[in-house]
Write a protein that holds these residues in place. Structure first.
Motif, PDB file in Angstrom:
ATOM      1  N   GLN A  41      16.462 -11.324 -20.899  1.00 45.09           N
ATOM      2  CA  GLN A  41      15.941  -9.952 -20.973  1.00 45.09           C
ATOM      3  C   GLN A  41      14.991  -9.746 -19.811  1.00 45.09           C
ATOM      4  OE1 GLN A  41      13.480  -8.205 -24.002  1.00 45.09           O
ATOM      5  NE2 GLN A  41      14.022  -6.263 -23.023  1.00 45.09           N
ATOM      6  N   ASP A  43      12.527  -7.287 -17.489  1.00 44.74           N
ATOM      7  CA  ASP A  43      11.699  -6.075 -17.419  1.00 44.74           C
ATOM      8  C   ASP A  43      11.606  -5.584 -15.980  1.00 44.74           C
ATOM      9  OD1 ASP A  43      11.207  -5.848 -20.062  1.00 44.74           O
ATOM     10  OD2 ASP A  43       9.061  -6.309 -19.973  1.00 44.74           O
ATOM     11  N   GLY A  44      11.456  -4.278 -15.824  1.00 44.25           N
ATOM     12  CA  GLY A  44      11.239  -3.707 -14.489  1.00 44.25           C
ATOM     13  C   GLY A  44      12.462  -3.046 -13.881  1.00 44.25           C
ATOM     14  N   LEU A  45      13.573  -3.010 -14.632  1.00 50.59           N
ATOM     15  CA  LEU A  45      14.779  -2.354 -14.104  1.00 50.59           C
ATOM     16  C   LEU A  45      14.630  -0.841 -14.327  1.00 50.59           C
ATOM     17  CD1 LEU A  45      17.507  -4.809 -15.475  1.00 50.59           C
ATOM     18  CD2 LEU A  45      16.560  -4.740 -13.179  1.00 50.59           C
ATOM     19  N   GLY A  46      13.932  -0.210 -13.405  1.00 49.56           N
ATOM     20  CA  GLY A  46      13.612   1.205 -13.559  1.00 49.56           C
ATOM     21  C   GLY A  46      14.700   2.150 -13.083  1.00 49.56           C
ATOM     22  N   CYS A  50      17.894  -1.048  -9.059  1.00 50.96           N
ATOM     23  CA  CYS A  50      17.199  -2.289  -9.407  1.00 50.96           C
ATOM     24  C   CYS A  50      18.207  -3.297  -9.960  1.00 50.96           C
ATOM     25  CB  CYS A  50      16.126  -2.022 -10.456  1.00 50.96           C
ATOM     26  SG  CYS A  50      14.897  -0.820  -9.955  1.00 50.96           S
ATOM     27  N   ALA A  51      19.125  -2.800 -10.795  1.00 47.77           N
ATOM     28  CA  ALA A  51      20.146  -3.675 -11.381  1.00 47.77           C
ATOM     29  C   ALA A  51      21.036  -4.252 -10.290  1.00 47.77           C
ATOM     30  CB  ALA A  51      20.972  -2.894 -12.396  1.00 47.77           C
ATOM     31  N   GLY A  74      17.589  -3.741 -20.543  1.00 46.96           N
ATOM     32  CA  GLY A  74      17.183  -4.855 -19.688  1.00 46.96           C
ATOM     33  C   GLY A  74      17.948  -6.131 -19.991  1.00 46.96           C
ATOM     34  N   GLU A  96      12.643 -13.638 -10.749  1.00 53.69           N
ATOM     35  CA  GLU A  96      11.397 -13.346 -10.026  1.00 53.69           C
ATOM     36  C   GLU A  96      11.672 -13.068  -8.556  1.00 53.69           C
ATOM     37  OE1 GLU A  96       8.280 -12.902 -10.778  1.00 53.69           O
ATOM     38  OE2 GLU A  96       8.171 -13.489 -12.876  1.00 53.69           O
ATOM     39  N   LYS A  97      12.579 -13.874  -7.982  1.00 60.00           N
ATOM     40  CA  LYS A  97      12.915 -13.682  -6.563  1.00 60.00           C
ATOM     41  C   LYS A  97      13.575 -12.329  -6.329  1.00 60.00           C
ATOM     42  CE  LYS A  97      13.519 -18.415  -4.896  1.00 60.00           C
ATOM     43  NZ  LYS A  97      14.519 -19.408  -4.483  1.00 60.00           N
ATOM     44  N   ALA A  98      14.263 -11.844  -7.336  1.00 62.37           N
ATOM     45  CA  ALA A  98      14.891 -10.521  -7.224  1.00 62.37           C
ATOM     46  C   ALA A  98      13.843  -9.411  -7.331  1.00 62.37           C
ATOM     47  CB  ALA A  98      15.961 -10.345  -8.290  1.00 62.37           C
ATOM     48  N   GLY A  99      12.637  -9.787  -7.780  1.00 58.47           N
ATOM     49  CA  GLY A  99      11.547  -8.811  -7.862  1.00 58.47           C
ATOM     50  C   GLY A  99      11.348  -8.238  -9.253  1.00 58.47           C
ATOM     51  N   TYR A 100      11.804  -8.934 -10.277  1.00 58.02           N
ATOM     52  CA  TYR A 100      11.676  -8.430 -11.646  1.00 58.02           C
ATOM     53  C   TYR A 100      11.053  -9.501 -12.547  1.00 58.02           C
ATOM     54  CZ  TYR A 100      14.577  -5.139  -9.327  1.00 58.02           C
ATOM     55  OH  TYR A 100      15.020  -4.244  -8.394  1.00 58.02           O
ATOM     56  N   THR A 101      10.834  -9.130 -13.800  1.00 57.41           N
ATOM     57  CA  THR A 101      10.114 -10.036 -14.699  1.00 57.41           C
ATOM     58  C   THR A 101      11.014 -10.518 -15.828  1.00 57.41           C
ATOM     59  OG1 THR A 101       8.129  -8.742 -14.224  1.00 57.41           O
ATOM     60  CG2 THR A 101       8.016 -10.232 -16.104  1.00 57.41           C
TER      61      THR A 101
ATOM     62  N   GLY B  34      14.881  -7.329  -3.748  1.00 53.48           N
ATOM     63  CA  GLY B  34      15.170  -8.756  -3.831  1.00 53.48           C
ATOM     64  C   GLY B  34      15.094  -9.524  -2.531  1.00 53.48           C
ATOM     65  N   ARG B 104       2.392  -5.217  -9.410  1.00 52.05           N
ATOM     66  CA  ARG B 104       3.662  -4.941 -10.096  1.00 52.05           C
ATOM     67  C   ARG B 104       3.444  -5.057 -11.585  1.00 52.05           C
ATOM     68  NH1 ARG B 104       7.967  -9.398  -9.336  1.00 52.05           N
ATOM     69  NH2 ARG B 104       7.883  -9.816 -11.552  1.00 52.05           N
ATOM     70  N   ASP B 106       5.757  -4.535 -14.926  1.00 53.26           N
ATOM     71  CA  ASP B 106       7.100  -4.236 -15.419  1.00 53.26           C
ATOM     72  C   ASP B 106       7.116  -4.106 -16.934  1.00 53.26           C
ATOM     73  OD1 ASP B 106       8.155  -4.366 -12.884  1.00 53.26           O
ATOM     74  OD2 ASP B 106       8.787  -6.456 -13.053  1.00 53.26           O
ATOM     75  N   ALA B 107       7.995  -3.263 -17.421  1.00 50.20           N
ATOM     76  CA  ALA B 107       8.278  -3.177 -18.861  1.00 50.20           C
ATOM     77  C   ALA B 107       9.756  -2.828 -18.987  1.00 50.20           C
ATOM     78  CB  ALA B 107       7.404  -2.124 -19.514  1.00 50.20           C
ATOM     79  N   GLY B 109      12.903  -1.111 -18.826  1.00 46.44           N
ATOM     80  CA  GLY B 109      13.380   0.140 -18.235  1.00 46.44           C
ATOM     81  C   GLY B 109      12.365   0.904 -17.420  1.00 46.44           C
ATOM     82  N   LYS B 110      11.280   0.261 -17.056  1.00 42.21           N
ATOM     83  CA  LYS B 110      10.288   0.959 -16.234  1.00 42.21           C
ATOM     84  C   LYS B 110       9.461  -0.019 -15.416  1.00 42.21           C
ATOM     85  CE  LYS B 110       8.099   1.734 -20.561  1.00 42.21           C
ATOM     86  NZ  LYS B 110       7.640   2.691 -21.513  1.00 42.21           N
TER      87      LYS B 110
END
Lengths: 218, 256
Positions: A41, A43-46, A50-51, A74, A96-101, B34, B104, B106-107, B109-110
């Motif tokens: 799961q 987080d951060g795919l706004g 992002c996906a 997510g 993390e390297k992709a820039g998400y959590t 990325g 940064r 994150d949550a 979808g946001k």
């Protein structure tokens, strides 16, 4: 004679085709058997871009297959050859390297073993109030009332809200008293599919017409 | 700053219908796609002013050495036609830019992100005194980009200062971008977005102020976007003979 020869040729072709299909099925089944399944799961795919960034980063893992991303929840899943023994830490690092959590991760190994990330285990075993987001299928205000009622009927649930626009439920509960899985089961019992639990057909059919939502495919 | 109430009113009205998706057209974004990825982009600007017409054709390449650092270079070509003056084509000012994401959150979808940004403008262009396109002078821009992006709405902001050694184009800049997704968010990516973007520009030494509004549309498919926008001045407190009439912007970008 000519007819017989044609018939024999036809039979030969049929046998060869059947053999090829059979072998392909066996190979495919074996290949599938040799794949670990990863569920993360994120987080951060706004936005959909992002996906794309996430998928692109994971394409660096040669042999990755069945990449699926649900940007609303997510949920990110993929299959990877078991012999490469990809670890959970490596997966989380790649997110993390992709820039998400990465929030929670789960691996279903080809040998049947299941691994869950520390965060997931923590949320299952911890005590104290935790807040989780979960996708719950539904359509209207009546669905919202039913979902809220079902979730609140579970001891330990303190707060619940459901957004009919994006189908996301936000629920706060005492992790020492109940679990997200129990809440999901209660909601499914009331007739609403969740990410991990499906409502029974009879219960779903019994819902008012306006509540006949699009079912979550499993 | 006699236009401040005007500006505040426009920003508040815009916020009333603001929802954003995809990378903005004339504004900047804080989201990086990325570690190890490249984005090649061009955004042609046809600018028409009281002084003349200009066609700015840049080739921009950005690279992310890590998930929170972006480096880029813009190599632009300029065609100019100044009324009662000179005309021709030339290499414009090359720009080297860098961004560092320092926050940064994150949550599901946001995401909310903030980046520090710098653009170093090299004096490779002709001295046409043409803001942001061709000045033939060194300039250093330092700013912060902040953006809140969700599947439903989002806002992109940029605030910064452009510094020139001789001060002639020292500029305080604030950009605000909103977008409206016309299609449901889906993956694989397929989007049609409307953009509403504002650029405030205050040239301190000259005491010139400009508020530009850009109406844009963007089609995005997988890793590619196609952008089209028209930019017009809402407030045009520039010297007579230098006022902007409109800009037409179009281009595309691909991430790989």
């Amino acid at each position: 004679m000519r007819f017989n020869r044609n018939k024999i040729n036809m039979m030969k072709k049929t046998i060869i085709t059947t053999l090829v299909i059979g072998m392909m099925t066996v190979f495919a089944a074996n290949a599938q058997k040799g794949m670990d399944k990863f569920m993360v799961q994120v987080d951060g795919l706004g936005c959909p871009f992002c996906a794309y960034g996430l998928e692109k980063k994971f394409k660096e893992f040669k042999g990755i297959k069945d990449v699926k991303i649900d940007i609303e929840t997510g949920d990110f899943s993929f299959a990877y050859p078991a012999e490469k023994e990809l670890t959970m830490a490596a997966v989380e690092q790649q997110v993390e390297k992709a820039g998400y959590t990465p929030i929670t991760s789960k691996i279903e190994r080809a040998n049947g073993k299941i691994e869950e990330s520390a965060a997931a285990a923590l949320s299952e075993n911890n005590t104290g109030t935790v807040t989780k987001n979960l996708m719950v299928a539904g359509n209207c205000g009546m669905c919202e009332a039913r979902i809220s009622k079902a979730a609140k009927s579970v001891a330990g649930v303190s707060e619940i809200s459901w957004d009919k626009g994006n189908k996301m439920m936000k629920v706060s509960f005492d992790a020492g008293t109940t679990s997200l899985s129990e809440i999901e089961m209660a909601i499914a019992k009331a007739g609403h599919d969740t990410k991990n639990h499906t409502a029974e057909i009879g219960t779903y059919d019994g819902l008012p017409a306006c509540c006949h939502y699009e079912r979550i495919a499993k | 700053m006699k236009y401040t109430p005007w500006l505040v009113a426009i920003l508040i009205l815009s916020a009333g219908f603001s929802v954003a998706q995809g990378p903005p057209i004339t504004a900047d974004k804080p989201i990086m796609l990325g570690e190890g990825s490249f984005t090649a982009r061009s955004l042609v600007e046809i600018r028409n002013t009281e002084r003349g017409s200009f066609a700015y054709v840049p080739f921009m390449l950005n690279y992310l050495p890590s998930a929170n650092i972006e480096l880029g270079v813009d190599i632009p070509y300029l065609d100019y036609d100044i009324e009662n003056g000179i005309s021709g084509s030339t290499l414009a000012d090359i720009k080297i830019n860098g961004k560092y994401q320092f926050f940064r959150k994150d949550a599901t979808g946001k995401t909310f992100r903030m980046v520090a940004k710098t653009v170093q403008t090299l004096p490779t262009g002709k001295d046409l005194d043409l803001m942001e396109l061709s000045t033939g002078k060194y300039a250093g821009y330092y700013g912060v980009v902040a953006g809140y992006e969700t599947l439903k709405y989002g806002i992109s902001n940029e605030f910064g200062y452009n510094w020139m050694p001789d001060g002639t184009m020292d500029e305080l800049r604030y950009k605000l971008g909103f977008g409206l997704p016309l299609l449901k968010p889906q993956y694989p990516n397929k989007q049609l977005n409307l953009f509403f973007e504002y650029t405030n520009s205050w040239l301190l030494e000259r005491d010139w102020y400009q508020l530009l509004y850009a109406q844009g549309i963007q089609y995005a498919r997988k890793s590619t976007t196609f952008d089209l926008a028209v930019q017009v001045p809402l407030v045009n407190d520039f010297e007579a003979g230098r006022k902007m009439r409109y800009s037409l912007l179009f281009g595309s970008r691909i991430t790989f």
